[in-house]
Design a protein around this motif. Structure first.
Motif, PDB file in Angstrom:
ATOM      1  N   ARG A 213       0.830  -1.207   0.000  1.00  0.00           N
ATOM      2  CA  ARG A 213       0.000   0.000   0.000  1.00  0.00           C
ATOM      3  C   ARG A 213       0.868   1.262   0.000  1.00  0.00           C
ATOM      4  O   ARG A 213       1.849   1.365   0.740  1.00  0.00           O
ATOM      5  CB  ARG A 213      -0.926   0.021   1.215  1.00  0.00           C
ATOM      6  N   GLY A 214       0.500   2.206  -0.868  1.00  0.00           N
ATOM      7  CA  GLY A 214       1.250   3.451  -0.973  1.00  0.00           C
ATOM      8  C   GLY A 214       2.337   3.422  -2.026  1.00  0.00           C
ATOM      9  O   GLY A 214       2.903   4.457  -2.384  1.00  0.00           O
ATOM     10  N   LYS A 215       2.640   2.227  -2.535  1.00  0.00           N
ATOM     11  CA  LYS A 215       3.654   2.098  -3.585  1.00  0.00           C
ATOM     12  C   LYS A 215       2.983   1.973  -4.945  1.00  0.00           C
ATOM     13  O   LYS A 215       1.765   1.853  -5.040  1.00  0.00           O
ATOM     14  CB  LYS A 215       4.533   0.876  -3.312  1.00  0.00           C
ATOM     15  N   ARG A 216       3.784   2.005  -5.996  1.00  0.00           N
ATOM     16  CA  ARG A 216       3.223   1.837  -7.329  1.00  0.00           C
ATOM     17  C   ARG A 216       2.690   0.416  -7.488  1.00  0.00           C
ATOM     18  O   ARG A 216       3.389  -0.551  -7.254  1.00  0.00           O
ATOM     19  CB  ARG A 216       4.324   2.107  -8.383  1.00  0.00           C
ATOM     20  N   ASN A 217       1.453   0.311  -7.870  1.00  0.00           N
ATOM     21  CA  ASN A 217       0.824  -0.998  -8.045  1.00  0.00           C
ATOM     22  C   ASN A 217       1.237  -1.602  -9.377  1.00  0.00           C
ATOM     23  O   ASN A 217       1.627  -0.882 -10.304  1.00  0.00           O
ATOM     24  CB  ASN A 217      -0.702  -0.840  -7.985  1.00  0.00           C
ATOM     25  N   GLN A 218       1.128  -2.916  -9.482  1.00  0.00           N
ATOM     26  CA  GLN A 218       1.441  -3.609 -10.731  1.00  0.00           C
ATOM     27  C   GLN A 218       0.652  -4.920 -10.785  1.00  0.00           C
ATOM     28  O   GLN A 218       0.230  -5.441  -9.745  1.00  0.00           O
ATOM     29  CB  GLN A 218       2.935  -3.871 -10.848  1.00  0.00           C
ATOM     30  N   PRO A 219       0.430  -5.461 -11.988  1.00  0.00           N
ATOM     31  CA  PRO A 219      -0.383  -6.682 -12.120  1.00  0.00           C
ATOM     32  C   PRO A 219       0.090  -7.859 -11.279  1.00  0.00           C
ATOM     33  O   PRO A 219      -0.732  -8.672 -10.840  1.00  0.00           O
ATOM     34  CB  PRO A 219      -0.294  -6.988 -13.620  1.00  0.00           C
ATOM     35  N   ALA A 220       1.377  -7.965 -11.031  1.00  0.00           N
ATOM     36  CA  ALA A 220       1.898  -9.082 -10.240  1.00  0.00           C
ATOM     37  C   ALA A 220       1.325  -9.110  -8.822  1.00  0.00           C
ATOM     38  O   ALA A 220       1.332 -10.159  -8.165  1.00  0.00           O
ATOM     39  CB  ALA A 220       3.422  -9.026 -10.170  1.00  0.00           C
ATOM     40  N   TYR A 221       0.827  -7.953  -8.346  1.00  0.00           N
ATOM     41  CA  TYR A 221       0.292  -7.886  -6.982  1.00  0.00           C
ATOM     42  C   TYR A 221      -1.147  -8.392  -6.885  1.00  0.00           C
ATOM     43  O   TYR A 221      -1.744  -8.375  -5.809  1.00  0.00           O
ATOM     44  CB  TYR A 221       0.347  -6.442  -6.466  1.00  0.00           C
ATOM     45  N   LEU A 222      -1.704  -8.835  -7.995  1.00  0.00           N
ATOM     46  CA  LEU A 222      -3.089  -9.308  -8.019  1.00  0.00           C
ATOM     47  C   LEU A 222      -3.327 -10.421  -7.001  1.00  0.00           C
ATOM     48  O   LEU A 222      -4.410 -10.528  -6.417  1.00  0.00           O
ATOM     49  CB  LEU A 222      -3.410  -9.817  -9.432  1.00  0.00           C
ATOM     50  N   LYS A 223      -2.316 -11.233  -6.783  1.00  0.00           N
ATOM     51  CA  LYS A 223      -2.431 -12.389  -5.888  1.00  0.00           C
ATOM     52  C   LYS A 223      -2.869 -11.991  -4.482  1.00  0.00           C
ATOM     53  O   LYS A 223      -3.606 -12.729  -3.823  1.00  0.00           O
ATOM     54  CB  LYS A 223      -1.086 -13.119  -5.829  1.00  0.00           C
ATOM     55  N   HIS A 224      -2.450 -10.812  -4.020  1.00  0.00           N
ATOM     56  CA  HIS A 224      -2.789 -10.383  -2.653  1.00  0.00           C
ATOM     57  C   HIS A 224      -4.286 -10.094  -2.524  1.00  0.00           C
ATOM     58  O   HIS A 224      -4.890 -10.353  -1.480  1.00  0.00           O
ATOM     59  CB  HIS A 224      -1.952  -9.164  -2.262  1.00  0.00           C
ATOM     60  N   THR A 225      -4.886  -9.581  -3.582  1.00  0.00           N
ATOM     61  CA  THR A 225      -6.331  -9.351  -3.591  1.00  0.00           C
ATOM     62  C   THR A 225      -7.070 -10.685  -3.617  1.00  0.00           C
ATOM     63  O   THR A 225      -8.050 -10.883  -2.889  1.00  0.00           O
ATOM     64  CB  THR A 225      -6.724  -8.481  -4.801  1.00  0.00           C
ATOM     65  N   LEU A 226      -6.598 -11.602  -4.444  1.00  0.00           N
ATOM     66  CA  LEU A 226      -7.208 -12.939  -4.506  1.00  0.00           C
ATOM     67  C   LEU A 226      -7.113 -13.656  -3.164  1.00  0.00           C
ATOM     68  O   LEU A 226      -8.071 -14.295  -2.728  1.00  0.00           O
ATOM     69  CB  LEU A 226      -6.527 -13.777  -5.586  1.00  0.00           C
ATOM     70  N   ASP A 227      -5.969 -13.551  -2.522  1.00  0.00           N
ATOM     71  CA  ASP A 227      -5.792 -14.208  -1.220  1.00  0.00           C
ATOM     72  C   ASP A 227      -6.773 -13.658  -0.193  1.00  0.00           C
ATOM     73  O   ASP A 227      -7.342 -14.413   0.605  1.00  0.00           O
ATOM     74  CB  ASP A 227      -4.355 -14.011  -0.713  1.00  0.00           C
ATOM     75  N   LYS A 228      -6.973 -12.342  -0.206  1.00  0.00           N
ATOM     76  CA  LYS A 228      -7.913 -11.723   0.733  1.00  0.00           C
ATOM     77  C   LYS A 228      -9.339 -12.193   0.459  1.00  0.00           C
ATOM     78  O   LYS A 228     -10.096 -12.507   1.389  1.00  0.00           O
ATOM     79  CB  LYS A 228      -7.818 -10.198   0.620  1.00  0.00           C
ATOM     80  N   LEU A 229      -9.713 -12.255  -0.820  1.00  0.00           N
ATOM     81  CA  LEU A 229     -11.048 -12.734  -1.173  1.00  0.00           C
ATOM     82  C   LEU A 229     -11.235 -14.188  -0.751  1.00  0.00           C
ATOM     83  O   LEU A 229     -12.303 -14.569  -0.257  1.00  0.00           O
ATOM     84  CB  LEU A 229     -11.290 -12.587  -2.683  1.00  0.00           C
ATOM     85  N   ALA A 230     -10.201 -14.991  -0.928  1.00  0.00           N
ATOM     86  CA  ALA A 230     -10.270 -16.398  -0.515  1.00  0.00           C
ATOM     87  C   ALA A 230     -10.502 -16.501   0.994  1.00  0.00           C
ATOM     88  O   ALA A 230     -11.285 -17.337   1.466  1.00  0.00           O
ATOM     89  CB  ALA A 230      -8.984 -17.129  -0.909  1.00  0.00           C
ATOM     90  N   ASP A 231      -9.860 -15.620   1.760  1.00  0.00           N
ATOM     91  CA  ASP A 231     -10.068 -15.596   3.220  1.00  0.00           C
ATOM     92  C   ASP A 231     -11.507 -15.232   3.564  1.00  0.00           C
ATOM     93  O   ASP A 231     -12.121 -15.859   4.434  1.00  0.00           O
ATOM     94  CB  ASP A 231      -9.127 -14.560   3.868  1.00  0.00           C
ATOM     95  N   ILE A 232     -12.030 -14.225   2.870  1.00  0.00           N
ATOM     96  CA  ILE A 232     -13.394 -13.752   3.153  1.00  0.00           C
ATOM     97  C   ILE A 232     -14.410 -14.871   2.932  1.00  0.00           C
ATOM     98  O   ILE A 232     -15.326 -15.074   3.740  1.00  0.00           O
ATOM     99  CB  ILE A 232     -13.746 -12.537   2.267  1.00  0.00           C
ATOM    100  N   PHE A 233     -14.232 -15.610   1.833  1.00  0.00           N
ATOM    101  CA  PHE A 233     -15.230 -16.618   1.463  1.00  0.00           C
ATOM    102  C   PHE A 233     -14.854 -18.037   1.892  1.00  0.00           C
ATOM    103  O   PHE A 233     -15.551 -18.995   1.560  1.00  0.00           O
ATOM    104  CB  PHE A 233     -15.490 -16.555  -0.045  1.00  0.00           C
TER     105      PHE A 233
END
Length: 256
Positions: A213-233
């Protein structure tokens, strides 16, 4: 993984775009979908698609924050390009009343016009909405007839807005790094509406997920969003990826 919303054609990536794309592929990203912003970005978005065929895909649209006094000229230019070549979607379009409400009437007109183009062309839309859910719903209602489909990109609304958005059959919610932010409450909202109509995105170079967070985002970071969604569900990241990838393939008509 498919990054359904990324601006890797912007100048922020001019120095190391090849490396960013290599990182994405190494992380398991199969495709990156690129929404246009306005007349100034068209050449760049097309150029990156041409340089990375089958990996980077261009959309064509006029972003609401670019709707100013020259909006009619910008709109005409967007329409010209939509008729010049094939794009996977009409985007990024919508309404943004966060910074400035001066051009609300024009933003509504531009949004509505592009929705009609998408419907006529049979293309999905990628909708940007910031402090403007009611306005977006009002304009969508004027055009929507069940044939239009698309995604509410970078969704960060509340439970009632999420439910309202999903009343439009054929529409998805685009989820990015915001869901990893501690105080976003997006995890609670999504837990209520379920995972069935979600897609993942980065919105790179913006909204990098925790721990970047706060750094330049890039497509490789997509996994962190997926991991969070997996935790939620309470599913595996692989299951979450299968679902979101299938949604993206279906919405955008992609080959995998």
């Amino acid at each position: 993984m498919i990054d359904t919303h990324s601006h890797i054609y912007l100048p922020e990536f001019d120095e190391d775009r090849a490396e960013i794309i290599a990182n994405a592929k190494k992380a398991g990203v199969q495709k990156v979908l690129m929404p246009n912003i306005d007349g100034q970005s068209i050449r760049s978005v097309i150029s990156v698609e041409e340089e990375y065929p089958g990996f980077c895909y261009a959309m064509m649209g006029l972003h609401p924050t670019s709707v100013k006094g020259d909006y009619q000229e910008q709109l005409a230019n967007t329409e010209y390009w939509l008729n010049q070549q094939e794009f996977i979607a009409v985007g990024e379009i919508g309404i943004d009343l966060y910074w400035d409400k001066t051009w609300e009437r024009e933003q509504r007109e531009v949004f509505r016009t592009q929705l009609k183009w998408a419907k006529k062309m049979g293309k999905p839309v990628v909708i940007h909405v910031r402090d403007a859910f009611e306005a977006v719903f009002q304009e969508l209602d004027k055009v929507y007839d069940g044939t239009l489909k698309g995604v509410f990109h970078s969704f960060s609304g509340n439970k009632s807005q999420a439910r309202r958005a999903l009343e439009y059959q054929g529409f998805m919610l685009g989820i990015n790094g915001i869901v990893t932010f501690k105080n976003s409450n997006l995890d609670k909202v999504l837990a209520e509406v379920g995972p069935e109509r979600l897609m993942v995105e980065t919105d790179a170079p913006y909204l990098a997920p925790v721990p970047y967070r706060g750094k330049r985002n890039q497509p490789a970071y997509l996994k962190h969003t997926l991991d969070k969604l997996a935790d939620i569900f309470e599913v595996t990241p692989e299951q979450m990826n299968d679902l979101t990838t299938e949604n993206a393939v279906r919405l955008f008509g992609l080959d995998v």
